[in-house]
Design a protein around this motif. Structure first.
Motif, PDB file in Angstrom:
ATOM      1  N   ALA A   1       0.832  -1.207   0.000  1.00 63.42           N
ATOM      2  CA  ALA A   1       0.000   0.000   0.000  1.00 63.42           C
ATOM      3  C   ALA A   1       0.865   1.255   0.000  1.00 63.42           C
ATOM      4  O   ALA A   1       0.605   2.209  -0.740  1.00 63.42           O
ATOM      5  N   LEU A   2       1.918   1.235   0.810  1.00 61.41           N
ATOM      6  CA  LEU A   2       2.825   2.385   0.879  1.00 61.41           C
ATOM      7  C   LEU A   2       3.464   2.652  -0.475  1.00 61.41           C
ATOM      8  O   LEU A   2       3.581   3.791  -0.917  1.00 61.41           O
ATOM      9  N   TYR A   3       3.852   1.573  -1.120  1.00 64.10           N
ATOM     10  CA  TYR A   3       4.460   1.715  -2.445  1.00 64.10           C
ATOM     11  C   TYR A   3       3.474   2.362  -3.411  1.00 64.10           C
ATOM     12  O   TYR A   3       3.821   3.284  -4.151  1.00 64.10           O
ATOM     13  N   GLN A   4       2.232   1.871  -3.368  1.00 63.56           N
ATOM     14  CA  GLN A   4       1.210   2.406  -4.278  1.00 63.56           C
ATOM     15  C   GLN A   4       0.947   3.879  -4.020  1.00 63.56           C
ATOM     16  O   GLN A   4       0.858   4.678  -4.949  1.00 63.56           O
ATOM     17  N   VAL A   5       0.840   4.207  -2.723  1.00 62.65           N
ATOM     18  CA  VAL A   5       0.565   5.596  -2.360  1.00 62.65           C
ATOM     19  C   VAL A   5       1.675   6.514  -2.864  1.00 62.65           C
ATOM     20  O   VAL A   5       1.415   7.533  -3.506  1.00 62.65           O
ATOM     21  N   LEU A   6       2.916   6.132  -2.583  1.00 64.14           N
ATOM     22  CA  LEU A   6       4.035   6.969  -2.997  1.00 64.14           C
ATOM     23  C   LEU A   6       4.107   7.074  -4.507  1.00 64.14           C
ATOM     24  O   LEU A   6       4.395   8.133  -5.057  1.00 64.14           O
ATOM     25  N   ASN A   7       3.830   5.973  -5.163  1.00 61.11           N
ATOM     26  CA  ASN A   7       3.877   5.972  -6.617  1.00 61.11           C
ATOM     27  C   ASN A   7       2.821   6.904  -7.211  1.00 61.11           C
ATOM     28  O   ASN A   7       3.098   7.674  -8.121  1.00 61.11           O
ATOM     29  N   THR A   8       1.601   6.835  -6.654  1.00 64.82           N
ATOM     30  CA  THR A   8       0.549   7.744  -7.138  1.00 64.82           C
ATOM     31  C   THR A   8       0.931   9.181  -6.865  1.00 64.82           C
ATOM     32  O   THR A   8       0.799  10.062  -7.715  1.00 64.82           O
ATOM     33  N   PHE A   9       1.415   9.413  -5.650  1.00 66.99           N
ATOM     34  CA  PHE A   9       1.802  10.747  -5.233  1.00 66.99           C
ATOM     35  C   PHE A   9       2.889  11.299  -6.156  1.00 66.99           C
ATOM     36  O   PHE A   9       2.910  12.473  -6.498  1.00 66.99           O
ATOM     37  N   LEU A  10       3.803  10.400  -6.577  1.00 65.56           N
ATOM     38  CA  LEU A  10       4.943  10.838  -7.371  1.00 65.56           C
ATOM     39  C   LEU A  10       4.598  11.048  -8.840  1.00 65.56           C
ATOM     40  O   LEU A  10       5.143  11.927  -9.491  1.00 65.56           O
ATOM     41  N   THR A  11       3.706  10.205  -9.344  1.00 64.88           N
ATOM     42  CA  THR A  11       3.528  10.217 -10.788  1.00 64.88           C
ATOM     43  C   THR A  11       2.360  11.072 -11.256  1.00 64.88           C
ATOM     44  O   THR A  11       2.219  11.292 -12.450  1.00 64.88           O
ATOM     45  N   SER A  12       1.535  11.565 -10.317  1.00 67.36           N
ATOM     46  CA  SER A  12       0.448  12.431 -10.784  1.00 67.36           C
ATOM     47  C   SER A  12       0.817  13.894 -10.526  1.00 67.36           C
ATOM     48  O   SER A  12       1.314  14.244  -9.462  1.00 67.36           O
ATOM     49  N   ASN A  13       0.591  14.710 -11.532  1.00 62.50           N
ATOM     50  CA  ASN A  13       0.957  16.121 -11.419  1.00 62.50           C
ATOM     51  C   ASN A  13       0.006  16.878 -10.507  1.00 62.50           C
ATOM     52  O   ASN A  13       0.349  17.909  -9.958  1.00 62.50           O
ATOM     53  N   GLU A  14      -1.181  16.293 -10.360  1.00 58.01           N
ATOM     54  CA  GLU A  14      -2.201  17.038  -9.643  1.00 58.01           C
ATOM     55  C   GLU A  14      -3.116  16.062  -8.912  1.00 58.01           C
ATOM     56  O   GLU A  14      -3.621  15.114  -9.495  1.00 58.01           O
ATOM     57  N   ILE A  15      -3.286  16.257  -7.607  1.00 52.41           N
ATOM     58  CA  ILE A  15      -4.207  15.420  -6.846  1.00 52.41           C
ATOM     59  C   ILE A  15      -5.200  16.325  -6.145  1.00 52.41           C
ATOM     60  O   ILE A  15      -4.820  17.260  -5.432  1.00 52.41           O
ATOM     61  N   ASN A  16      -6.471  16.052  -6.319  1.00 48.65           N
ATOM     62  CA  ASN A  16      -7.553  16.839  -5.710  1.00 48.65           C
ATOM     63  C   ASN A  16      -7.381  18.338  -5.966  1.00 48.65           C
ATOM     64  O   ASN A  16      -7.569  19.162  -5.071  1.00 48.65           O
ATOM     65  N   GLY A  17      -6.924  18.666  -7.154  1.00 47.65           N
ATOM     66  CA  GLY A  17      -6.799  20.083  -7.483  1.00 47.65           C
ATOM     67  C   GLY A  17      -5.535  20.742  -6.950  1.00 47.65           C
ATOM     68  O   GLY A  17      -5.310  21.921  -7.168  1.00 47.65           O
ATOM     69  N   ILE A  18      -4.720  19.956  -6.236  1.00 51.80           N
ATOM     70  CA  ILE A  18      -3.467  20.520  -5.721  1.00 51.80           C
ATOM     71  C   ILE A  18      -2.344  20.156  -6.691  1.00 51.80           C
ATOM     72  O   ILE A  18      -2.067  18.989  -6.935  1.00 51.80           O
ATOM     73  N   VAL A  19      -1.731  21.177  -7.248  1.00 51.36           N
ATOM     74  CA  VAL A  19      -0.630  20.931  -8.181  1.00 51.36           C
ATOM     75  C   VAL A  19       0.630  20.604  -7.391  1.00 51.36           C
ATOM     76  O   VAL A  19       0.961  21.280  -6.416  1.00 51.36           O
ATOM     77  N   ILE A  20       1.300  19.538  -7.802  1.00 47.34           N
ATOM     78  CA  ILE A  20       2.465  19.097  -7.042  1.00 47.34           C
ATOM     79  C   ILE A  20       3.749  19.426  -7.782  1.00 47.34           C
ATOM     80  O   ILE A  20       3.944  19.066  -8.936  1.00 47.34           O
ATOM     81  N   ASN A  21       4.618  20.136  -7.078  1.00 44.78           N
ATOM     82  CA  ASN A  21       5.923  20.491  -7.625  1.00 44.78           C
ATOM     83  C   ASN A  21       6.938  19.444  -7.154  1.00 44.78           C
ATOM     84  O   ASN A  21       7.200  19.315  -5.957  1.00 44.78           O
ATOM     85  N   THR A  22       7.482  18.686  -8.095  1.00 42.85           N
ATOM     86  CA  THR A  22       8.305  17.540  -7.702  1.00 42.85           C
ATOM     87  C   THR A  22       9.799  17.842  -7.648  1.00 42.85           C
ATOM     88  O   THR A  22      10.606  16.938  -7.560  1.00 42.85           O
ATOM     89  N   GLN A  23      10.162  19.117  -7.689  1.00 38.94           N
ATOM     90  CA  GLN A  23      11.592  19.452  -7.630  1.00 38.94           C
ATOM     91  C   GLN A  23      12.106  19.384  -6.192  1.00 38.94           C
ATOM     92  O   GLN A  23      11.442  19.811  -5.254  1.00 38.94           O
ATOM     93  N   PHE A  24      13.288  18.814  -6.038  1.00 36.01           N
ATOM     94  CA  PHE A  24      13.904  18.729  -4.718  1.00 36.01           C
ATOM     95  C   PHE A  24      15.419  18.701  -4.893  1.00 36.01           C
ATOM     96  O   PHE A  24      15.953  17.777  -5.510  1.00 36.01           O
ATOM     97  N   PHE A  25      16.099  19.725  -4.393  1.00 35.95           N
ATOM     98  CA  PHE A  25      17.549  19.836  -4.553  1.00 35.95           C
ATOM     99  C   PHE A  25      17.982  19.660  -6.012  1.00 35.95           C
ATOM    100  O   PHE A  25      18.917  18.921  -6.320  1.00 35.95           O
TER     101      PHE A  25
END
Lengths: 263, 67
Positions: free
Chosen positions: A103-127
């Motif tokens: 489940a954790l893997y799935q959650v992180l994968n969804t979180f990582l691969t979708s640009n937008e969840i529930n209308g919140i745009v996710i900025n995936t830049q880090f260092f």
């Protein structure tokens, strides 16, 4: 599965909107997960350490009662009770945890691969790294492999603790059964040792394929596990293995130096 | 039939240390079982001794008896 992944994902998004940084959110998420699990993992690691220290006694029990499984189990339980150990967790927690792992893997994968969840745009830049893409610098894959190796070596059981009790049971049948039991045990140990070197390689290769955020989650978890293991149970197999590696390298260098003298 | 199920259990036994390592990495510990020999070893010996159906049933019963 949804009943597990949905709240976890919600929590991750909440963390992201609070900290405002994608990588930081994953780090905090991992740390919270491990803190929540501490009441389970701390006693488990402690009792594991105690069981390892009891290994000579357990081996002796196996030698004397190896032919009678029921009696052997009873004697083991008595020994554990005497030393205040409660090793029994059973396979239900094991299966449950495995489900959570996926489940954790799935959650992180969804979180990582979708640009937008529930209308919140996710900025995936880090260092300067895009966490949604595989790590092209190979820093995270190499880190994940090395940390995995350290953790695996630390928990490697029976490095030098091979029992030296002679197989001198009275009847031939018991002797044979002891031998059989020994073979099975040796095979299991050999497989475990193989895993010690397989896992880091597999992890490293997998980390080059998965999104960097997932690799980061893996590295942080491993480092946390190493720290926890070290604090509660000491370096374990790390001491004897580094010694072995050190003497092997010295031997190699010494041999080469000797060769040069000859020339 | 018999060899198929035994092979299946053997495959599980082969990958189990990998799953253990993953659990150790992510959760910091691996829940240990109280049974010895392990359920999978027990199931294999039951299948070899009593046949596929009965052996599988006995193995399953032991897994379920574990809490």
């Amino acid at each position: 599965m949804n009943f597990l992944t949905a709240p976890l994902l919600q929590f991750l998004i909440f963390l992201y909107t609070t900290v405002g940084n994608f990588g930081l959110a994953i780090i905090i998420f991992t740390l919270i997960l491990r803190l929540v699990l501490a009441p389970l993992s701390v006693p488990a690691i402690k009792s594991q350490k105690k069981i390892q220290s009891l290994k000579p006694e357990l081996d002796r029990l196996k030698k004397t009662h190896g032919h009678d499984q029921k009696l052997l189990q009873q004697e083991q339980m008595n020994l554990y009770k005497k030393h205040n150990i409660n090793p029994a967790a059973g396979c239900l927690p094991y299966i449950l945890q495995f489900v959570v792992l996926i489940a954790l893997y799935q959650v992180l994968n969804t979180f990582l691969t979708s640009n937008e969840i529930n209308g919140i745009v996710i900025n995936t830049q880090f260092f300067g790294m895009n966490l949604a893409q595989p790590d092209g610098t190979y820093i995270l894959p190499i880190l994940s492999g090395i940390t995995q190796l350290i953790l695996s070596v630390m928990i490697l059981p029976g490095v030098e603790g091979h029992d030296l009790i002679p197989n001198n049971a009275k009847s031939k049948k018991i002797q044979q059964e002891n031998k059989k039991e020994e073979n099975v045990q040796e095979m299991a140990e050999a497989m475990q040792k193989q895993m010690v070197f397989m896992m880091p390689v597999v992890t490293g290769i997998a980390a080059t394929r998965f999104p960097a955020g997932l690799a980061m989650y893996w590295v942080i978890s491993t480092v946390f596990s190493i720290g926890q293991q070290w604090l509660l149970s000491g370096p374990g197999g790390l001491t004897s293995y580094t010694k072995q590696a050190y003497s092997w390298i010295r031997h190699r260098l010494g041999w080469q130096a000797g060769n040069k003298e000859f020339l | 039939m018999k060899t198929f199920f035994v092979l299946l259990i053997r495959i599980y036994q082969f990958i189990r240390p990998g799953i253990d390592a993953m659990q150790k990495t992510i959760f910091g510990y691996v829940p240990q079982c109280k049974h010895s020999p392990t359920c999978s070893d027990y199931a294999i010996s039951c299948i070899e001794k009593y046949g596929t159906m009965r052996g599988l049933f006995m193995g399953l019963r032991r897994i379920l008896s574990c809490r």
